[in-house]
Design a protein around this motif. Sequence first.
Motif, short mmCIF file in Angstrom:
data_model
loop_
_atom_site.label_atom_id
_atom_site.label_comp_id
_atom_site.label_asym_id
_atom_site.label_seq_id
_atom_site.Cartn_x
_atom_site.Cartn_y
_atom_site.Cartn_z
N PRO A 1 -8.97 2.72 -4.26
CA PRO A 1 -9.10 1.49 -3.48
C PRO A 1 -8.02 1.33 -2.40
O PRO A 1 -8.30 0.83 -1.31
CB PRO A 1 -9.03 0.37 -4.51
CG PRO A 1 -8.48 0.97 -5.74
CD PRO A 1 -8.79 2.44 -5.68
N VAL A 2 -6.80 1.75 -2.70
CA VAL A 2 -5.73 1.63 -1.71
C VAL A 2 -6.03 2.54 -0.51
O VAL A 2 -5.93 2.11 0.64
CB VAL A 2 -4.36 1.96 -2.34
CG1 VAL A 2 -3.28 2.13 -1.27
CG2 VAL A 2 -3.95 0.88 -3.33
N ALA B 1 0.83 -1.20 0.00
CA ALA B 1 0.00 0.00 0.00
C ALA B 1 0.87 1.26 0.00
O ALA B 1 0.57 2.22 -0.72
CB ALA B 1 -0.94 0.00 1.20
N GLY B 2 1.93 1.25 0.78
CA GLY B 2 2.84 2.40 0.81
C GLY B 2 3.48 2.64 -0.56
O GLY B 2 3.57 3.78 -1.02
N LEU B 3 3.89 1.58 -1.21
CA LEU B 3 4.48 1.72 -2.55
C LEU B 3 3.45 2.20 -3.57
O LEU B 3 3.78 3.00 -4.46
CB LEU B 3 5.11 0.39 -3.00
CG LEU B 3 6.34 -0.04 -2.20
CD1 LEU B 3 6.78 -1.44 -2.62
CD2 LEU B 3 7.48 0.95 -2.36
N ALA B 4 2.22 1.74 -3.44
CA ALA B 4 1.15 2.22 -4.34
C ALA B 4 0.92 3.71 -4.15
O ALA B 4 0.72 4.44 -5.13
CB ALA B 4 -0.13 1.43 -4.10
N ALA C 1 -9.96 12.67 -3.48
CA ALA C 1 -9.17 13.58 -4.33
C ALA C 1 -8.47 12.86 -5.47
O ALA C 1 -8.22 13.45 -6.52
CB ALA C 1 -8.14 14.31 -3.46
N GLY C 2 -8.13 11.60 -5.27
CA GLY C 2 -7.39 10.86 -6.29
C GLY C 2 -5.90 11.15 -6.21
O GLY C 2 -5.44 11.89 -5.33
N LEU D 1 -8.91 3.76 0.49
CA LEU D 1 -10.07 3.26 1.23
C LEU D 1 -9.69 2.07 2.11
O LEU D 1 -10.11 1.97 3.26
CB LEU D 1 -11.20 2.88 0.27
CG LEU D 1 -11.92 4.04 -0.40
CD1 LEU D 1 -12.88 3.52 -1.48
CD2 LEU D 1 -12.67 4.87 0.62
N SER D 2 -8.88 1.17 1.55
CA SER D 2 -8.47 0.01 2.35
C SER D 2 -7.56 0.43 3.49
O SER D 2 -7.61 -0.14 4.59
CB SER D 2 -7.81 -1.05 1.47
OG SER D 2 -6.54 -0.64 1.01
N LEU D 3 -6.71 1.44 3.28
CA LEU D 3 -5.86 1.94 4.35
C LEU D 3 -6.70 2.58 5.46
O LEU D 3 -6.37 2.45 6.65
CB LEU D 3 -4.83 2.94 3.82
CG LEU D 3 -3.65 2.33 3.08
CD1 LEU D 3 -2.84 3.41 2.36
CD2 LEU D 3 -2.76 1.54 4.03
N ALA D 4 -7.77 3.26 5.09
CA ALA D 4 -8.67 3.83 6.11
C ALA D 4 -9.25 2.71 6.96
O ALA D 4 -9.30 2.82 8.20
CB ALA D 4 -9.77 4.65 5.45
N GLY D 5 -9.67 1.64 6.32
CA GLY D 5 -10.17 0.48 7.05
C GLY D 5 -9.11 -0.16 7.92
O GLY D 5 -9.36 -0.55 9.07
N TYR D 6 -7.91 -0.27 7.39
CA TYR D 6 -6.78 -0.83 8.14
C TYR D 6 -6.52 -0.01 9.41
O TYR D 6 -6.32 -0.56 10.49
CB TYR D 6 -5.55 -0.88 7.24
CG TYR D 6 -4.30 -1.38 7.90
CD1 TYR D 6 -4.05 -2.75 8.01
CD2 TYR D 6 -3.34 -0.50 8.40
CE1 TYR D 6 -2.89 -3.22 8.61
CE2 TYR D 6 -2.18 -0.97 9.00
CZ TYR D 6 -1.96 -2.32 9.11
OH TYR D 6 -0.82 -2.77 9.70
#
Length: 123
Positions: A70-71, A58-61, A114-115, A73-78
Motif C-alpha cells: 500500500p505504501v 512513507a519514507g520511514l515505512a 515485489a514486496g 502504490l500510494s507513493l506511485a500515485g503521489y
Amino acid sequence: MSRWQDAALLAARLLLAVLFLGGAVQKVLAPEPVYELLAMRGWPLWLYWPALIYTTAAGLALVAGAWIAPVALSLAGYCAVTSIFHLQPEDPWQMTIFVKNWAIAGGCLALAVAGPGPWRLVR
C-alpha cells in the motif's frame, strides 16, 4: 529469491526511502519552493503539511519494510500527482523532474509487486 536479489530489493527500498525522506527534509529547510509550486497551480498552501507528513511517514515505512504494497502504490500515485507541478515544457529542468517522477512511480509499482523482501525491520 537469491541473496543478491534480496540485497537488491533492500537497496531499492532504501534508495526510494532516501529520496522521499530527503524531500521531507528539504521541505522543512526550504518550504518556499513548495509554496511557490502550489501557488503556481492554484492549490491551497496548507497542502504543504500533509505532503511533509506523508513523505516522512512513507519514507520511514520503506526503511522499515512495513506495509510495502500500500505504501509503494500510494507513493506511485503521489509521484503522478506531483509530476503536474513540473509539467513546464518551456523549462527543460522541470521536464526532467517531470519524467523522473514517472520513473520513480514505476519503481514504486515494481516494489509494490515485489514486496519488502526478507530484510526488513517489521514482520
